[in-house]
Design a protein around this motif. Structure first.
Motif, PDB file in Angstrom:
ATOM      1  N   SER A   1       0.305  12.468  -2.817  1.00  0.00           N
ATOM      2  CA  SER A   1      -0.680  13.032  -3.739  1.00  0.00           C
ATOM      3  C   SER A   1      -1.728  11.981  -4.121  1.00  0.00           C
ATOM      4  O   SER A   1      -2.910  12.305  -4.263  1.00  0.00           O
ATOM      5  N   PHE A   2      -1.300  10.705  -4.237  1.00  0.00           N
ATOM      6  CA  PHE A   2      -2.313   9.686  -4.549  1.00  0.00           C
ATOM      7  C   PHE A   2      -3.314   9.566  -3.409  1.00  0.00           C
ATOM      8  O   PHE A   2      -4.536   9.556  -3.625  1.00  0.00           O
ATOM      9  N   LEU A   3      -2.796   9.495  -2.188  1.00  0.00           N
ATOM     10  CA  LEU A   3      -3.708   9.314  -1.038  1.00  0.00           C
ATOM     11  C   LEU A   3      -4.600  10.531  -0.834  1.00  0.00           C
ATOM     12  O   LEU A   3      -5.774  10.395  -0.464  1.00  0.00           O
TER      13      LEU A   3
ATOM     14  N   GLY B   1       8.454   8.306  -7.765  1.00  0.00           N
ATOM     15  CA  GLY B   1       9.842   8.756  -7.650  1.00  0.00           C
ATOM     16  C   GLY B   1      10.589   7.992  -6.572  1.00  0.00           C
ATOM     17  O   GLY B   1      10.136   6.944  -6.112  1.00  0.00           O
ATOM     18  N   ILE B   2      11.727   8.540  -6.186  1.00  0.00           N
ATOM     19  CA  ILE B   2      12.573   7.900  -5.177  1.00  0.00           C
ATOM     20  C   ILE B   2      12.732   8.864  -4.000  1.00  0.00           C
ATOM     21  O   ILE B   2      12.155   9.948  -3.996  1.00  0.00           O
TER      22      ILE B   2
ATOM     23  N   ALA C   1       8.871   3.604  -1.588  1.00  0.00           N
ATOM     24  CA  ALA C   1       7.922   4.616  -2.038  1.00  0.00           C
ATOM     25  C   ALA C   1       6.837   4.859  -0.988  1.00  0.00           C
ATOM     26  O   ALA C   1       6.353   5.965  -0.826  1.00  0.00           O
ATOM     27  N   LEU C   2       6.472   3.812  -0.264  1.00  0.00           N
ATOM     28  CA  LEU C   2       5.353   3.938   0.676  1.00  0.00           C
ATOM     29  C   LEU C   2       5.794   4.201   2.104  1.00  0.00           C
ATOM     30  O   LEU C   2       4.964   4.382   2.984  1.00  0.00           O
TER      31      LEU C   2
ATOM     32  N   ALA D   1       9.271   9.861  -4.052  1.00  0.00           N
ATOM     33  CA  ALA D   1       8.449   8.748  -3.574  1.00  0.00           C
ATOM     34  C   ALA D   1       7.394   9.248  -2.601  1.00  0.00           C
ATOM     35  O   ALA D   1       6.209   8.898  -2.698  1.00  0.00           O
ATOM     36  N   ALA D   2       7.830  10.076  -1.662  1.00  0.00           N
ATOM     37  CA  ALA D   2       6.898  10.541  -0.644  1.00  0.00           C
ATOM     38  C   ALA D   2       5.801  11.400  -1.284  1.00  0.00           C
ATOM     39  O   ALA D   2       4.617  11.275  -0.932  1.00  0.00           O
TER      40      ALA D   2
END
Ligand code: ADQ
Length: 447
Positions: free
Chosen positions: A433-435, A213-214, A26-27, A427-428
């Protein structure tokens, strides 16, 4: 761009950073583009662990890890995180085992993490803390004088207030949670629950939804390649003409395995046409094997599998194949592709990435069907899945029967909708969006 600092209970083993599961995948994209420090527990225990982290550099990624004492491992990890919080967060208060000593160890380890991490930090670092093991870390970092932006993402569900209140000293933990600049959860329901608990504690209800997600294209490619490999070929030969149902989970009581096995048994009882026409392969590697609730689950499953197979097997057919060994991700991708049905029936799950991986692995011309618990976060997105209440074995049996018999056109239509969903929340996209939210949050403490 500022440096990214990720803090999680475990840091991926250095030799596996390129292909490990879950969080690393994910990261991956977020990490690849910038300098990153990843901090957490080494996975090792020792009688006299050093207070300073071990550092390992690999290109732009630095891993920094601390060992734990055996006492801290028992109290922080096995006790409070996995014996108390995990069941509580999955709405299973009855399984939670609280001990004051465990809570003290949990807070001690979070303070030790903060003390080990703080000297490594630069003023403009963007700090992203992962999951329930580390609820108090942000507050401990603030106490240690850290002023940059700190975000937190909860990978698992957050329970309703009435359940959360079963946690002794839960208010103090909520105050800690309230100090993060951005607070991410998987679903609207989790945000509602957490925000209510924050509000009644006088905190700002700031939980926001960032569904994980993946990498669907990568998983689809892995699945396509794997079908020519030895393992998938051997599996197909062993099945003959029989349809395959696949289940893939860590061996965890949140995943609803006993209920799933009973549902499969009910399929064989109620729909005799599937007798000797279908095989269910469940892969469930042992996880947290030293936590009491997991040992009793294992015994229950061993007995259930024996009973189901002895009742229904033929001399040339074992209806339920149950493996507690880990299987390589590439091979799992291939197993998903050849399975007519993906069976994902958690009693509660933050998201459940296996549901998304099953969809990504399918052949678009001849896709399988997904039977999915309404209590997985993924059920909110997976229009096209056959959604069930996993507590009802008859509902599982009916859904399996439908999944095994629906027409190819309908399978393709359902799969098309699910494929769009897994490509919408990737995942990306989740990390990005979180960052973005974290970096856009007011740098109120940076002054
Ligand atoms: P998990 O409870 O571990 O994760 P899940 O999301 O299904 O649950 O799985 C994570 C990864 O582990 C998947 O990539 C899967 O392929 C892999 N995996 C699972 N079983 C495996 C097996 N038997 N062998 C090999 N690999 C296996 C927690 C939360 C979830 C949330 C994730 C991510 O509990 O709800 O979706 O974090 O946020």
């Amino acid at each position: 761009m500022s440096r990214l600092v990720i803090v999680s209970n475990r840091v991926p083993p250095r030799e596996r950073t390129s292909l490990a599961g879950g969080l690393v995948i994910a990261l991956r994209e977020a990490i690849a583009g910038r300098d990153t420090l990843w901090f957490g527990w080494s996975g090792a225990t020792s009688a006299t662990p050093g207070k300073e982290p071990h550092l390992h550099r690999a290109g732009r990624l630095t891993l920094a890890t601390l060992d734990l004492t055996t006492e801290d491992y028992a109290g922080y990890y096995r006790g409070f995180s996995n014996g108390m919080l995990w069941p509580l967060l999955h709405h299973r208060v009855g399984l939670s085992e609280f001990s004051r000593a465990d809570l003290i160890a949990y807070r001690r380890v979070n303070r030790a993490f903060a003390a080990g991490l703080a000297p490594l930090l630069r003023p403009d670092d963007t700090i992203w803390v992962q999951d329930y093991h580390l609820f108090p870390l942000g507050a401990a970092l603030r106490e240690a004088g850290v002023r940059g932006r700190i975000g937190f993402f909860l990978h698992v569900p957050f329970p309703p207030r009435a359940l959360w209140e079963a946690l002794p000293d839960g208010d103090a933990l909520v105050r800690d949670i309230g100090t993060y600049d951005v607070l991410g959860v998987q679903t609207d329901e989790d945000a509602r629950h957490l925000n209510e608990v924050l509000s009644v504690n006088g905190q700002v209800p700031r939980a926001r939804v960032f569904p994980i997600g993946i990498d669907p294209e990568a998983f689809a490619t892995a699945a396509r390649k794997a079908v020519a490999g030895t393992e998938v070929q051997r599996l197909c030969q062993s099945l003959g003409e029989r349809a395959l149902i696949v289940g893939i989970d860590r061996l965890d009581y949140s995943k609803g395995l006993p209920q799933r096995f009973r549902g499969f048994a009910q399929l064989l009882r109620r729909y005799p046409e599937h007798h000797n026409r279908v095989t269910f392969l469940q892969i469930a590697p042992v996880s947290r094997g030293d936590v009491a609730q997991y040992r009793s689950l294992r015994r229950e499953l061993d007995e259930l599998v024996g009973r189901i197979n002895s009742e229904h097997a033929e001399f040339d057919w074992t209806p339920l194949r149950y493996l507690t060994r880990a299987v390589r991700r590439e091979v799992l991708a291939g197993f998903c592709r050849v399975a007519r049905v993906g069976l994902v029936t958690p009693l509660r799950d933050g998201m459940n990435l296996v549901a998304k991986e099953y969809v990504a692995a399918q052949d678009p011309e001849d896709p399988g069907a997904l039977v999915l618990s309404r209590f997985a976060g993924a059920a909110n997105e997976m229009d096209g899945a056959i959604v069930i209440n996993p507590h009802d074995p008859d509902a599982t049996a009916e859904a399996l029967h439908m999944a095994l018999t629906i027409a190819a056109d309908e399978r393709r239509a359902r799969w098309g909708r699910m494929w769009r969903a897994v490509n919408h929340y990737t995942a990306a996209g989740w990390a990005r969006s979180f960052l973005a939210a974290l970096e856009a949050s007011p740098a109120s403490r940076a002054a």
